[in-house]
Design an enzyme around this catalytic site. Structure first.
Site, PDB file in Angstrom:
ATOM      1  N   GLU A 144      24.212 106.158  15.343  1.00 48.40           N
ATOM      2  CA  GLU A 144      23.684 105.867  16.681  1.00 48.40           C
ATOM      3  C   GLU A 144      24.877 105.712  17.626  1.00 48.40           C
ATOM      4  O   GLU A 144      25.918 105.198  17.236  1.00 48.40           O
ATOM      5  CB  GLU A 144      22.888 104.560  16.722  1.00 48.40           C
ATOM      6  CG  GLU A 144      21.538 104.598  16.055  1.00 48.40           C
ATOM      7  CD  GLU A 144      20.836 103.234  16.129  1.00 48.40           C
ATOM      8  OE1 GLU A 144      21.278 102.377  16.942  1.00 48.40           O
ATOM      9  OE2 GLU A 144      19.878 103.023  15.384  1.00 48.40           O
ATOM     10  N   GLU A 170      22.133  99.225  10.144  1.00 45.54           N
ATOM     11  CA  GLU A 170      22.944  98.114  10.651  1.00 45.54           C
ATOM     12  C   GLU A 170      22.796  96.863   9.779  1.00 45.54           C
ATOM     13  O   GLU A 170      22.878  95.729  10.263  1.00 45.54           O
ATOM     14  CB  GLU A 170      22.604  97.810  12.115  1.00 45.54           C
ATOM     15  CG  GLU A 170      22.915  98.968  13.055  1.00 45.54           C
ATOM     16  CD  GLU A 170      22.563  98.689  14.504  1.00 45.54           C
ATOM     17  OE1 GLU A 170      22.111  97.570  14.809  1.00 45.54           O
ATOM     18  OE2 GLU A 170      22.721  99.603  15.336  1.00 45.54           O
TER      19      GLU A 170
END
Length: 361
Positions: free
Chosen positions: A303, A210
């Protein structure tokens, strides 16, 4: 990866085609090569060879040319699965009374276990993570590891958010005190990963995830500094520590921009993906990653919260090669039990029991 059965099947087809000297179409079965045999009427069968017999199947290669055979075999399996199925995955927690909390929940409600186990080196839990990684590997499963830590490579999730690199130029310049501190921090996980290497355990290694979101310290310096940071770790782990058991997974956030600017390059990445906790197959996100990584590199749902159904994946044409649900309430509270059972028992979804016995051969 072409399994032993498929290899024997393909060999038998070649032998039969050569003997009869006829033209054979495409051979059914994933990974089987197309075989064509043609012979001139004036030539004997002994002189007839399958057209293209000299051509060898090109296997996908990891970015590390010296990758261990176990890592290469796993990568071949993943690339063969890409667009033909989706591998199930689940991130663990260790604070819910049992480190099997999510896995027991999934098995209780589906009768299946996920194929991939997600682990985290946060809080310097190198010993515990490696222990659970080895146990999962021995069950025939796939191991993936991330690392929530502060900018000094210590502690956990809070420090990911709250700490920063004071001077990126100094930290990324070889020879400075800041660079030496950075390398010393990185090396903590390298030592742990080497223990897994010595046991021939391949790892889907997904550091600095991320990064483009801007909330973790490793992304706060911008795209250029992130790319340098990723390449430094890749070089350190690959060339200094000789970690040939790693498959490098790049995980974008679900709401970042300018994905191309954050991409370290094909020579530093094996699999790309992205995180999203939005419902559905997230096909737009899949396309964004694919536009950067290309058609051949596998793209993973790095995810997620609610797992997309197979119908959603098909309808939206999102060919994620695996999904990995986040821990605790993301699996127990955000996924309907009946839908979860449907997903885990769908023939398109690969679970632990469906991984091949020769996965690492």
């Amino acid at each position: 990866m072409v399994t032993k059965v498929k290899k024997l099947f393909a060999a038998a087809v070649v032998a039969a085609a050569a003997f009869s000297a006829v033209s054979c179409g495409s051979v059914a079965g994933t990974g089987a090569a197309e075989i064509t045999v043609s012979a001139l009427a004036s030539e004997s069968v002994s002189k007839t060879e399958p057209a293209g017999a000299s051509k060898k199947e090109t296997k996908p290669k990891l970015s590390n040319p010296n990758a261990a055979k176990e890592a290469q075999a796993l990568y071949e399996y993943i690339t063969d699965t890409y667009r033909n199925g989706i591998i199930s995955g689940q991130q663990e927690s260790t604070w819910m009374g049992s480190d099997q909390y999510e896995f027991d929940y999934i098995y209780k409600n589906t009768g299946k276990y996920p194929a991939i186990r997600g682990l985290d080196y946060m809080n310097d839990d190198f010993e515990g993570v490696n222990k659970r990684a080895e146990e999962w590997y021995k069950k025939g499963g796939i191991v993936t590891i991330c690392w929530h830590c502060g900018s000094d490579f210590s502690h956990s999730w809070d420090e990911c958010m709250k700490t920063e690199i004071a001077d990126w130029d100094k930290a990324l310049t070889e020879g400075t005190a800041e660079y030496k501190a950075l390398i010393a921090g990185m090396d903590k996980a390298a030592k742990a990963l080497k223990e897994l290497k010595d046991k021939n355990i391949p790892v889907l290694w997904r550091p600095f995830h991320e990064f483009d979101g801007g909330w973790f310290w490793w992304g706060k310096g911008g795209a250029d500094n992130f790319v340098k940071l990723w390449r430094i770790m890749y070089d350190r782990y690959t060339n200094h520590w000789e970690l040939d058991n790693l498959i490098w997974v790049l995980g974008y956030s679900g709401n970042g921009r300018n994905y191309d600017k954050w991409y370290p390059g094909d020579e530093y990445v094996d699999i790309a993906g992205a995180d999203s906790y939005n419902d559905g197959a997230n096909a737009n996100l899949y396309t964004k990653v694919q536009n950067v990584a290309g058609e051949k590199m596998p793209i993973c749902f790095h995810e997620c919260g609610r797992i997309p159904t197979v119908k959603q994946l098909s309808d939206e044409k999102a060919d994620w090669v695996w999904f990995m649900t986040w821990h605790t309430e993301h699996i127990t509270g955000h996924n309907d039990k009946n839908v979860l059972k449907e997903i885990y028992n769908d023939k398109y979804v690969i679970t632990l029991d469906e991984l091949p016995d020769d996965l690492y051969e």
